[in-house]
Design an enzyme around this catalytic site. Structure first.
Site, PDB file in Angstrom:
ATOM      1  N   LYS A 242       0.809  -1.232   0.000  1.00  0.00           N
ATOM      2  CA  LYS A 242       0.000   0.000   0.000  1.00  0.00           C
ATOM      3  C   LYS A 242       0.837   1.275   0.000  1.00  0.00           C
ATOM      4  CE  LYS A 242      -4.636  -0.845   1.441  1.00  0.00           C
ATOM      5  NZ  LYS A 242      -4.826  -1.874   2.478  1.00  0.00           N
ATOM      6  N   ARG A 243       1.985   1.207   0.657  1.00  0.00           N
ATOM      7  CA  ARG A 243       2.726   2.470   0.728  1.00  0.00           C
ATOM      8  C   ARG A 243       3.328   2.889  -0.614  1.00  0.00           C
ATOM      9  NH1 ARG A 243       8.087   1.321   1.857  1.00  0.00           N
ATOM     10  NH2 ARG A 243       8.381  -0.916   1.985  1.00  0.00           N
TER      11      ARG A 243
END
Ligand code: GLU
Length: 469
Positions: A242-243
């Protein structure tokens, strides 16, 4: 040695979340491989993890596959509905002495693990129940009797030959104490009974493959071909997460990406074909090969995906783009006055945007007669001398019979010439009057799309605005 004839491939997601970039690429490669080799593509939902599997996730994965255009020929099969078959196969191994029952408690196993670690050894099961002759039943797990010696070879279509020492593999649990099969067992039974010829999946499963091969052999099944795809990493070389931005396929839909852009991007993520960058799904079927899949990890590059999206939006058919735009407009309470109008709007904007969200944002002025002017733009361009120009323009426009782009173009030029004005003095105030902004598609395009009555209405509104100052 790719065994090209009539490949049956499958995608076997666990429904514990959304369809992610990595899973979508795996599905795509399987889809392409079966399509390109006259075979079938099977969808199997591996939902035996009762705690983490959800129907919502199954739906989300199927929706994403449909959106990407990855149609399946069989399924979706649900692994949890096949437990009886798995149980029968466990019995077969037990009867043949190729598996055994184990009643070790988690505490016992943990204790053993600690002892092994303390002795500086790699923790192993240790075979405590191998020869105890326990009966199958509640609270009793079943383990595969792994050969203590020898090696198991994986001739991987992508990675090449990888050899594993059987000693390392351990007696893995094939049926848990709660009666559910484990992944490594169920996947073999299902792939074998579904006649899967090529198992193409992420290389996080490579270490499972020798275990699975031993189970194939123990059950007397033909071992399929395996192809393990390298991981997808972020720009920082860490596993994609996600990052690094959105990783779910449907998040890209919501951000205004076209499925063909994502498919094109995904196929190049680890596979190449000379210098070519633009690939359509249909064309890919005939040129995709596993041999051209790289061995090393691929780096996810959001800018390239955006570039592809821009390309596909620019070249998309207007009618189709309108269909895709409807939900984005709806989200902004915009309802185009007609289909034709919506088509004209997308035609004006599609060469200028990278996503459908941008298209929606850049085009709101087409739909709001009651335009709100960008403050700075109005301050700079909607001034008294602009009112004079707009008034004269508005007076002459109704007499122009032809309201085509070319006619508008030459009208504006001769209007400027007659009054010894530069186009630069005319276009910017006109643009602010019609669009509320200083940046828009060509003013001639905007005028054609808005249509003469709306153009005149907006000009009059701008004149009134200036007069109120
Ligand atoms: N359900 C497994 C997963 O999602 C399937 C792995 C495989 O393709 O064998 O990781």
């Amino acid at each position: 040695m790719s065994g090209n004839n009539r490949a049956r491939t499958r995608f076997a997601p666990s429904p514990t979340g959304f369809l992610h970039i990595g899973g979508a690429r795996t599905a795509l490669y399987n889809w392409l491989y079966s399509r390109g080799n006259g075979g079938d593509f099977i969808l199997r939902v591996e939902d035996t993890d009762q705690v983490r599997s959800t129907e919502e996730s199954t739906r989300a994965i199927l929706d994403a596959m449909i959106w990407l255009g990855l149609s399946w020929d069989e399924g979706p099969y649900f692994q949890a509905q096949r437990i009886d078959i798995h149980r029968q196969m466990v019995e077969k191994l037990l009867v043949g002495g190729k598996a055994f029952c184990c009643d070790c408690t988690p505490e016992q196993l943990e204790e053993r693990r600690k002892e092994e670690l303390a002795a500086g050894r790699k923790p192993k099961y240790g075979g405590r129940c191998r020869e105890r002759g326990l009966k199958r039943g509640p609270g009793v797990a079943v383990r595969f009797r792994c050969p203590d010696q020898g090696t198991t070879v994986v001739d991987d279509l992508i990675k090449g030959r990888v050899t594993f020492n059987n000693e390392e593999l351990d007696d893995l649990v094939i049926e848990r104490a709660d009666g559910y099969p484990t992944y490594n067992f169920a996947v073999v039974v299902d792939d074998a009974l579904m006649n899967i010829t090529h198992v193409i999946r992420g290389d996080d499963h490579l270490n499972n493959t020798p275990r699975q091969i031993l189970i194939y052999e123990a059950l007397g099944y033909k071992v399929p071909f395996f192809g393990h795809l390298p991981m997808i990493l972020g720009a920082d070389k860490a596993r994609l997460s996600k990052r690094h931005g959105a990783t779910s396929v449907m998040a890209y839909k919501e951000m205004g990406y076209l499925p063909e852009a994502l498919v094109n991007y995904l196929v190049r993520l680890g596979w190449s074909y000379g210098d070519q960058e633009i690939f359509h799904l249909k064309e890919l079927i005939s040129i995709f090969t596993l041999e051209a899949v790289g061995k090393s990890a691929a780096i996810f590059n959001p800018e390239k995906l955006l570039w592809l999206n821009q390309h596909y939006i620019k070249t998309a058919d207007n009618e189709r783009l309108v269909d895709d735009m409807l939900p984005f407009w709806k989200g902004r309470n915009i309802e185009p006055r007609s289909r034709g109008y919506a088509c004209a709007v997308v035609a004006d904007l599609k060469p200028r945007v990278k996503t459908l969200v941008e298209l929606a944002e850049a085009g709101t002025f087409y739909f709001h007669s009651d335009l709100r002017y960008d403050e700075k733009a109005a301050e700079e361009f909607l001034k008294p001398d602009a009112a004079t120009i707009l008034t004269a323009l508005a007076a002459e426009l109704p007499s122009q019979n032809n309201f085509s782009k070319e006619a508008i173009d030459s009208f504006l030029r001769s209007f400027a010439q007659q009054r010894e004005l530069k186009l630069k003095a005319i276009i910017p105030p006109l643009r602010v009057a019609l669009t509320g902004k200083t940046v828009s598609p060509g003013i001639d395009e905007v005028m054609v799309t808005l249509g003469r009555p709306e153009v005149i209405r907006r000009m009059e509104k701008a004149i009134a605005h200036i007069e109120r100052l």
